[in-house]
Design an enzyme around this catalytic site. Structure first.
Site, PDB file in Angstrom:
ATOM      1  N   ASP A 187      -7.713 -58.905  39.578  1.00  0.00           N
ATOM      2  CA  ASP A 187      -8.782 -58.235  38.833  1.00  0.00           C
ATOM      3  C   ASP A 187      -9.581 -57.443  39.857  1.00  0.00           C
ATOM      4  O   ASP A 187     -10.354 -58.003  40.626  1.00  0.00           O
ATOM      5  CB  ASP A 187      -9.664 -59.292  38.136  1.00  0.00           C
ATOM      6  CG  ASP A 187     -10.905 -58.669  37.478  1.00  0.00           C
ATOM      7  OD1 ASP A 187     -11.027 -57.435  37.465  1.00  0.00           O
ATOM      8  OD2 ASP A 187     -11.752 -59.442  36.982  1.00  0.00           O
TER       9      ASP A 187
ATOM     10  N   LYS B 122     -15.408 -48.487  42.357  1.00  0.00           N
ATOM     11  CA  LYS B 122     -14.507 -48.282  41.212  1.00  0.00           C
ATOM     12  C   LYS B 122     -15.031 -47.205  40.266  1.00  0.00           C
ATOM     13  O   LYS B 122     -14.262 -46.524  39.605  1.00  0.00           O
ATOM     14  CB  LYS B 122     -14.350 -49.606  40.469  1.00  0.00           C
ATOM     15  CG  LYS B 122     -13.312 -49.617  39.356  1.00  0.00           C
ATOM     16  CD  LYS B 122     -13.178 -51.038  38.827  1.00  0.00           C
ATOM     17  CE  LYS B 122     -12.337 -51.146  37.576  1.00  0.00           C
ATOM     18  NZ  LYS B 122     -12.315 -52.559  37.103  1.00  0.00           N
TER      19      LYS B 122
ATOM     20  N   GLU C 113      -7.723 -54.636  31.172  1.00  0.00           N
ATOM     21  CA  GLU C 113      -8.471 -55.880  31.341  1.00  0.00           C
ATOM     22  C   GLU C 113      -8.579 -56.716  30.057  1.00  0.00           C
ATOM     23  O   GLU C 113      -8.352 -57.937  30.096  1.00  0.00           O
ATOM     24  CB  GLU C 113      -9.863 -55.568  31.922  1.00  0.00           C
ATOM     25  CG  GLU C 113      -9.761 -55.141  33.391  1.00  0.00           C
ATOM     26  CD  GLU C 113     -10.945 -54.323  33.880  1.00  0.00           C
ATOM     27  OE1 GLU C 113     -11.944 -54.213  33.143  1.00  0.00           O
ATOM     28  OE2 GLU C 113     -10.860 -53.785  34.996  1.00  0.00           O
TER      29      GLU C 113
ATOM     30  N   ASP D  23     -15.919 -57.220  26.539  1.00  0.00           N
ATOM     31  CA  ASP D  23     -15.944 -57.347  27.999  1.00  0.00           C
ATOM     32  C   ASP D  23     -17.082 -56.517  28.582  1.00  0.00           C
ATOM     33  O   ASP D  23     -17.009 -55.289  28.622  1.00  0.00           O
ATOM     34  CB  ASP D  23     -14.598 -56.896  28.575  1.00  0.00           C
ATOM     35  CG  ASP D  23     -14.548 -57.004  30.108  1.00  0.00           C
ATOM     36  OD1 ASP D  23     -15.604 -57.227  30.737  1.00  0.00           O
ATOM     37  OD2 ASP D  23     -13.452 -56.854  30.673  1.00  0.00           O
TER      38      ASP D  23
HETATM   39 MG    MG Z   1     -14.357 -57.158  34.864  1.00  0.00          MG
END
Ligand code: MG
Ligand code: ADP
Length: 618
Positions: A23, A87, A187, A211
């Site tokens: 992840d 990111k 994800e 999420d």
């Molecule tokens: Mg995450």
């Protein structure tokens, strides 16, 4: 007879190579594996340590790279050498992020162009791919240390809204770190795998995965049928997460305590404020009040005020949920389970908002920090051939298509299509003897390509000279299981073929999906009107050119009167084309057709009729 290898360096038994699940988070990153003996997914960690590796990179004065907890401690003391949230920069140009430029306390190069961002530390420049590769290298190193075996293969997760460029960038980062990236997984898909919901039950289950991490928000609606996971829809916001909540608290403190702009130009002070704000936020997940001291100033906030600051952002996430449910074509009551993922879902106010929208208690039984990595490990295990119970289907977040005449978007793969997928469509040329055709690939929901995001462009060349409308060009879109697109074009009559892998163009425009979707809804009416006008114009132009050719070729069989009459009708149409009245254009097209029909019938020409049918690309 089975062979057992022994690692000479360590003296330990050499196991079959393990594929790890990673992840690679905006805020935190983790590595997990499916344990070869227990068959259970576990996050890797050193004895007595945390499995979470902060996605933070610190460069010392000699450009040595330090990643993780130790780098975190430099956020305050040396902000310009400490990179966080890298990111968010993946696949972005400076123009994409300039509205958030103040968020980054390190130097993001503003070259005022559409090229990819770079970060400057000391005298060196780093791309977001370099930065991500440093994090991946650290994860690889830690995993190798714990597993006592080389790790060279990985599954890496990305937000569902990552576009092709960002997925490719993630792959490249893996390669740079010495990892063979076997699969890029969304994800939310990984999280649902970790929950393994419905795996042992017959029949169907519908699941929503909410999420909310540090930098991104994703909502996905999944359906599981007899062990098959299918993503029905996704929605979200690539610029919404816990970082934004921290920012809200910082802004609140700045205005409440009259902190001056002069003070705020001090990078290390703004960084301390940010860290204090995060501390406050986490504290308020379990307490009613937070108070601290920063250089003699008391900074405090109540849970109630924090929740007020949050409410509009949380409402945004709920609106995304509504859209995702609508796109999945399911009733709210059909959703059996709501899965909470990401550190920010620990905030009780958010849990309550989500559960009140869905009308059910939410499921948060797996650690929200680890759940994505655990799912990635399960996917890795499936790829290693150890687990044949699962099959994965994914979907495209935005429509994919080609530019056709007049700048129109011709959708080949509609949004929310299942992938992997392959779609083909035939096109033809617009001009006689046209030897090349430009294939421009776009992503988005608007009718005009200029309002969508350009992914790639190439020329199919070497088409042998033929009259307009005769060449048959088959264009196919292939999306593989990673969500990466390959476009190929082939002229069928001649066999000329160009199978070109679309190199995603990084950072052309921001693929901010939510905005694009919203715009496609608000502009829907305009778009229909514009499309009708563009189509009428294109038809008008084609008819003019065909008629002109026809007259030149067949003057012998057309009378002088017919010639004059036609010329007049052509002029009328030409004039109408300069205006924006589609009905007028259509009337003039019909009038011209009326006049030319008798003599067109006299000398029907296959090539000419060919030119009138079929869509043509520029
Ligand atoms: Mg995450
Ligand atoms: P990402 O997927 O973006 O890397 P994570 O899922 O690791 O993010 O979540 C990180 C975010 O969760 C950070 O913004 C962090 O402040 C927030 N967070 C962690 N614990 C809590 C908590 N107890 N209450 C509120 N927010 C939290």
């Amino acid at each position: 007879m089975a062979k057992i290898a022994i690692n000479i360096a360590t003296g330990s038994l050499q196991q079959a190579e393990m594929i790890v699940g990673i992840d690679l988070g905006t805020t935190n990153s983790l590595v997990a594996i499916v344990h070869p003996e227990t068959k259970q997914p576990v996050c890797l960690k050193e004895y007595n340590a945390n499995s979470i590796v902060p996605s933070i990179i610190y460069f010392d004065e000699n450009d040595n790279v330090i990643v993780g907890e130790e780098a975190h401690s430099h956020l305050e003391t040396n902000p310009s050498n400490t990179i966080f949230s890298a990111k968010r920069l993946m696949g972005k140009s400076y123009n994409d992020i300039k509205n958030n430029a103040s968020f980054f306390s390190y130097k993001v190069i503003d070259d005022n162009t559409e090229s990819l961002v770079k970060v400057q530390v000391n005298n060196k420049f780093y791309s977001p791919i370099d930065l991500s590769s440093f994090i991946l290298k650290e994860l690889k190193k830690r995993a190798e240390h714990i597993l006592k075996t080389p790790v060279t293969k990985a599954v890496i997760t990305v937000p569902a809204y990552f576009n092709d460029a960002q997925r490719q960038a993630t792959r490249d980062a893996g390669k740079l770190a010495g990892l063979d990236v076997l699969r890029i997984v969304n994800e939310p898909t990984a999280a649902s795998l970790a929950y393994g919901l419905g795996i042992n039950t017959d029949g169907e289950k519908t699941i929503a995965v909410y999420d909310l991490g540090g930098g991104t928000f994703d909502i996905s609606v999944l359906r599981i049928t007899n062990g098959i996971f299918e993503v029905l829809s996704t929605n979200g916001d690539t610029y919404l997460g816990g970082d934004d909540f921290d920012k809200q608290i910082v802004d609140y403190w700045i205005s409440k305590n009259n902190i001056s702009q002069a003070l705020l130009s001090n990078k290390s002070l703004t960084q301390s404020l940010r860290l204090k704000a995060e501390e406050a936020k986490k504290h308020l997940s379990f307490n009613e009040f937070f108070s601290t001291d920063l250089n003699g100033t008391e900074l405090s906030i109540t849970k109630e005020i924090f929740e007020n600051l949050l409410s509009s952002l949380v409402e945004k996430t709920i609106n995304s949920c509504k859209q995702a449910v609508a796109d999945a074509s399911v009733e709210l009551s059909e959703i059996d389970t709501i899965v909470m993922v990401g550190g920010s879902t620990r905030i009780p106010f958010i849990k309550n908002a989500v559960s009140s929208y869905f009308g059910k208690a939410v499921n948060d039984s797996i650690n929200p920090d680890e759940v994505v990595a655990l799912g990635a490990a399960i996917q890795a295990d499936i790829l290693a051939g150890n687990n044949k119970d699962f099959l994965l289907l994914d979907i495209t977040p935005l429509s994919l298509g080609l530019e056709t005449m007049g700048g129109l978007m011709d959708v080949l793969v509609p949004r929310n299509s299942k992938i992997p997928t392959k779609v083909g469509r035939q096109y033809t040329t617009q001009k006689d003897g046209q030897s090349s055709m430009r294939i421009s690939v776009f992503q988005g929901e608007r009718d005009l390509v200029k309002d969508n995001r350009k992914l790639a462009e190439f020329n199919l060349t070497g088409i042998p000279g033929m009259p307009a409308g005769l060449p048959k060009v088959d264009v196919s879109f292939l999306i593989n299981a990673d969500g990466i697109l390959t476009v190929s074009a082939k002229e069928l009559r001649s066999g000329v073929e160009q199978s070109i892998e679309v190199k995603p163009q990084y950072g052309l425009t921001d693929g901010e999906v939510e905005r694009m979707l919203l715009e496609s809804i608000t502009h829907a009416k305009d778009d229909i009107a514009t499309r009708a006008l563009v189509e009428a114009r294109t038809e008008g132009e084609q008819i003019l050119s065909v008629t002109e050719k026809f007259l030149a070729k067949n003057s012998a069989i057309i009378s002088k009167d017919e010639m004059l009459e036609t010329a007049q009708a052509m002029q009328n149409l030409q004039l109408a084309l300069t205006m924006t009245d589609k009905n007028l254009i259509q009337t003039k097209i019909e009038e011209l057709n009326e006049i030319s029909r008798p003599f067109a019938e006299r000398a029907m020409d296959a090539a000419v009729s060919g030119a009138l049918s079929g869509k043509s690309i520029l």
